[in-house]
Design a protein around this motif. Sequence first.
Motif, PDB file in Angstrom:
ATOM      1  N   ASN A  82      64.366 -28.954  19.630  1.00  0.00           N
ATOM      2  CA  ASN A  82      64.779 -28.730  18.246  1.00  0.00           C
ATOM      3  C   ASN A  82      66.263 -29.014  18.028  1.00  0.00           C
ATOM      4  OD1 ASN A  82      65.613 -26.055  16.202  1.00  0.00           O
ATOM      5  ND2 ASN A  82      64.233 -27.659  15.490  1.00  0.00           N
ATOM      6  N   GLU A 102      61.348 -32.439   2.241  1.00  0.00           N
ATOM      7  CA  GLU A 102      60.769 -31.353   3.037  1.00  0.00           C
ATOM      8  C   GLU A 102      60.573 -31.767   4.493  1.00  0.00           C
ATOM      9  OE1 GLU A 102      58.315 -29.208  -0.611  1.00  0.00           O
ATOM     10  OE2 GLU A 102      57.417 -30.859   0.512  1.00  0.00           O
ATOM     11  N   MET A 105      63.803 -31.361   6.050  1.00  0.00           N
ATOM     12  CA  MET A 105      64.179 -29.939   6.131  1.00  0.00           C
ATOM     13  C   MET A 105      63.483 -29.203   7.281  1.00  0.00           C
ATOM     14  SD  MET A 105      64.061 -28.979   2.101  1.00  0.00           S
ATOM     15  CE  MET A 105      64.298 -27.207   2.209  1.00  0.00           C
ATOM     16  N   LEU A 106      62.267 -29.681   7.632  1.00  0.00           N
ATOM     17  CA  LEU A 106      61.426 -28.916   8.560  1.00  0.00           C
ATOM     18  C   LEU A 106      62.081 -28.529   9.896  1.00  0.00           C
ATOM     19  CD1 LEU A 106      57.669 -29.071   8.924  1.00  0.00           C
ATOM     20  CD2 LEU A 106      59.024 -29.205  11.011  1.00  0.00           C
ATOM     21  N   PRO A 107      62.684 -29.471  10.632  1.00  0.00           N
ATOM     22  CA  PRO A 107      63.257 -29.046  11.928  1.00  0.00           C
ATOM     23  C   PRO A 107      64.340 -27.986  11.763  1.00  0.00           C
ATOM     24  CG  PRO A 107      63.179 -31.435  11.766  1.00  0.00           C
ATOM     25  CD  PRO A 107      62.877 -30.911  10.396  1.00  0.00           C
ATOM     26  N   GLN A 109      64.258 -25.602   9.688  1.00  0.00           N
ATOM     27  CA  GLN A 109      63.597 -24.311   9.524  1.00  0.00           C
ATOM     28  C   GLN A 109      63.417 -23.651  10.892  1.00  0.00           C
ATOM     29  OE1 GLN A 109      60.032 -23.046   9.846  1.00  0.00           O
ATOM     30  NE2 GLN A 109      60.902 -21.151   9.019  1.00  0.00           N
ATOM     31  N   TYR A 110      63.028 -24.459  11.895  1.00  0.00           N
ATOM     32  CA  TYR A 110      62.864 -23.895  13.244  1.00  0.00           C
ATOM     33  C   TYR A 110      64.200 -23.525  13.862  1.00  0.00           C
ATOM     34  CZ  TYR A 110      57.916 -24.897  13.163  1.00  0.00           C
ATOM     35  OH  TYR A 110      56.598 -24.900  12.848  1.00  0.00           O
ATOM     36  N   VAL A 115      67.449 -21.817   3.530  1.00  0.00           N
ATOM     37  CA  VAL A 115      66.799 -22.817   2.673  1.00  0.00           C
ATOM     38  C   VAL A 115      67.808 -23.713   1.966  1.00  0.00           C
ATOM     39  CG1 VAL A 115      65.342 -23.157   0.655  1.00  0.00           C
ATOM     40  CG2 VAL A 115      64.814 -21.354   2.259  1.00  0.00           C
ATOM     41  N   ARG A 118      69.481 -26.075   4.294  1.00  0.00           N
ATOM     42  CA  ARG A 118      68.552 -27.114   4.745  1.00  0.00           C
ATOM     43  C   ARG A 118      68.427 -28.192   3.687  1.00  0.00           C
ATOM     44  NH1 ARG A 118      64.757 -22.707   6.129  1.00  0.00           N
ATOM     45  NH2 ARG A 118      62.988 -23.239   4.818  1.00  0.00           N
TER      46      ARG A 118
ATOM     47  N   GLU B   4      58.721 -24.877   5.344  1.00  0.00           N
ATOM     48  CA  GLU B   4      58.093 -26.199   5.333  1.00  0.00           C
ATOM     49  C   GLU B   4      56.799 -26.252   6.144  1.00  0.00           C
ATOM     50  OE1 GLU B   4      61.490 -25.865   5.790  1.00  0.00           O
ATOM     51  OE2 GLU B   4      61.853 -26.292   3.685  1.00  0.00           O
ATOM     52  N   ALA B 374      57.283 -31.308  18.809  1.00  0.00           N
ATOM     53  CA  ALA B 374      58.383 -32.235  19.089  1.00  0.00           C
ATOM     54  C   ALA B 374      59.612 -31.854  18.265  1.00  0.00           C
ATOM     55  CB  ALA B 374      57.960 -33.662  18.781  1.00  0.00           C
ATOM     56  N   LEU B 375      59.361 -31.341  17.063  1.00  0.00           N
ATOM     57  CA  LEU B 375      60.475 -31.006  16.179  1.00  0.00           C
ATOM     58  C   LEU B 375      61.016 -29.596  16.431  1.00  0.00           C
ATOM     59  CD1 LEU B 375      59.198 -32.577  12.847  1.00  0.00           C
ATOM     60  CD2 LEU B 375      60.795 -33.541  14.514  1.00  0.00           C
ATOM     61  N   GLY B 376      60.407 -28.888  17.390  1.00  0.00           N
ATOM     62  CA  GLY B 376      61.009 -27.612  17.777  1.00  0.00           C
ATOM     63  C   GLY B 376      60.133 -26.384  17.615  1.00  0.00           C
TER      64      GLY B 376
END
Lengths: 231, 460
Positions: A82, A102, A105-107, A109-110, A115, A118, B4, B374-376
């Motif tokens: 990540n 979106e 933005m997703l990675p 979020q982890y 928000v 992001r 997301e 893969a993205l975490g």
Amino acid sequence: MINLENISKVYDLDETKVTALDKVSIHIDRGEYIAIMGPSGSGKSTLMHILGILDTASSGVYKLEGYDITTLADKEQARIRNKHFGFIFQSFNLFPELSALENVMLPMQYASVAVKKRRDRAAFLLDEVGLSHRMNHLPTMMSGGEQQRVAIARALSNEPDLILADEPTGNLPTDKGDEVMQILEKVNKTGVTIVMVTHNPNQGKRANRIINVRDGKIVENPKDVGAIYAK
Amino acid sequence: MLSEPFKIIFRRFVNRLTESGLLIISVALGVGALAAGGTLFINVINENNQVLNSPSYKEIVVSTREESDSMEVPVKEKLLNEDAILAQSDLDAAEMIPSISYSYIMNSTRLRMINEDFQEQANNFAPPEQNNESSSENGEEVVQPNNPQDRLDELLEDGFDSILSDNSIVLSDEDEISGYNVTSQFFDAWDIKAAAGSLFSSVDYNQTNSLVILGSEFAKTLIEDDEDVSSLIGKRMLALQGYQTIVGVLEETDTSYDYQFFSPYSDNTSSGEFSQIRRLSQNTQLRFSVSDSEDLDTVSQMLDQWFTSEYGEGQIIVTNPRVEAEQTVERNSGISILLLVLALSGLFISSVNISHILLSRTLRMKKHVGILMALGATKKNINLLFSIEALMIIVIGTVLGVLIAIPINTQMQSALELTISSNYMILISALASAILIYCFTIIPIRRFDRIKPADAMRIQ
Ligand SMILES: Nc1ncnc2c1ncn2[C@@H]1O[C@H](COP(=O)(O)OP(=O)(O)OP(=O)(O)O)[C@@H](O)[C@H]1O
Ligand SMILES: [Mg+2]
């Protein structure tokens, strides 16, 4: 930055064993721009997966900044993927349910980014790759070149140290592929290490280094790219 | 604000409405089946326990024959034709049989209450004729008025206002209240105690004064919210039959007794033919209760012998209400067990179905999972994500299931003539079935653990 020592990957099928990688040793320094080349089935993707900790080697040692990462727990491996790695795939692999914004933005979020932050960073990155007018589009409404640029923006979202790109231009027409290459080169200039699989010799030439793979072995790993093409 | 990854799940859910709808319907049917079946089963068990433990099914009822035959025959004629009239003295039969713990008389009766409504009616119609026929319409004893005519006249003369201002008089909003004339052992047999005031003393049973003990709920209707029922003790209720002095208020029994009143029974206060007519018209039944229901059969036989020798063959009917109750109990248990088994199989089938659909979803989501990792995303993140999806389906389905179960349950309750019907049991069994279904979704969700991102990446 990365040190692979005698990495092997053996797929245990019912009867036969497929050796996808055979005692591969590679050293990658920070800021390098490496092209991995070789015929189909030679083990390039397998090598990329091991580099990206998407897969574990059957034997050998993988050291990241001196630490052996093969024994890390799932949570730690996920954190490294990540925060430190960015992935770009031949088939883009965007989420069709999410807009461009979106997807980028997703990675984050982890990585527990708030928000608003992001969204701002995703918008900034999409602008960087020339897609500020496509932010709210779904991937299905975008061309291949546009999708791959979204994927690059996504790979950059958490400011990675290493970008792993497996045939990033493989599904793109030449001119769109060139656009993608230019962006990657620009990213490399900012200090991000890039490892890229390619079948295109012209793209290979532009890298600092070419690693040539054949039958799971590294056959050529010259520091001097020109040496390969001189033959 | 949705994250997301959850947006992916949510939009897939909406985009695939048919599949999602099928899942929700499966959950709703499974939950609905068990919520209805489980609730019915538990209510039947509770009802059965209550029925079989109820004092009314631990006693033998002794009555004269004509009660069970024809109620229509005029009282006078009955008296001429029949000799058998049961009296309080017949309760002595209990002394012959040691396993009888209590014996009592319990005759239903009514009080016609006098309140402002009554006053209006009395003004509209000619008042003195109102109460000419105060006795035995339904063969039930009516507490004899203390000269009702006078009462009413007095009432009308003084005006109702004087009654309203009299603190010692309580008025009921009800027009008519049902109750029982009982002998003392009634309260022992049912183990009912007074919450305020007292039960009748032995003197009370021989008095002509009209005394009443009130059921708890009935008593509450006579007081203000902030008052205590004990404030009623010693006050008088105004009824057509005269003033009824309140001597006690019973504790709660959760039976219809809570809404009724009790007066002391006595058949030795009057004598002669009138008394016989009265008693005959009173539908007098003797009740003999035992502590162990096993004894009912023998007690029944012994009482039958005793009354046959006293009154002759066929004059007196000895019945054991438990026999019929046991048949009902057995029938209801049978039906509810069958339905429970059907409901459980329904739930099982829908759980398996849900698990199956979710499993095939899992396989289709393999690539998504690979990219997410893969993205975490950690395995925990992935599990949570799909658990939330499963939970969303289950929650919507469970709500629908409860909506299905409520009318089915109501229908079944009335079909089996159950008096216990707790709707919160529906919620509990719905929750139980939802948890069961959730367990079935864990298996497909666990499959995600086996997905290696590298393998997922190779999917085109
Ligand atoms: N899951 C698997 N099970 C068994 N064998 C596998 C598996 N994945 C890859 N292989 C084998 O490993 C070898 C290397 O595959 P890999 O995908 O790394 O090749 P590649 O160099 O990326 O080829 P291409 O240029 O076509 O993408 C191939 O022989 C392939 O068949
Ligand atoms: Mg490949």
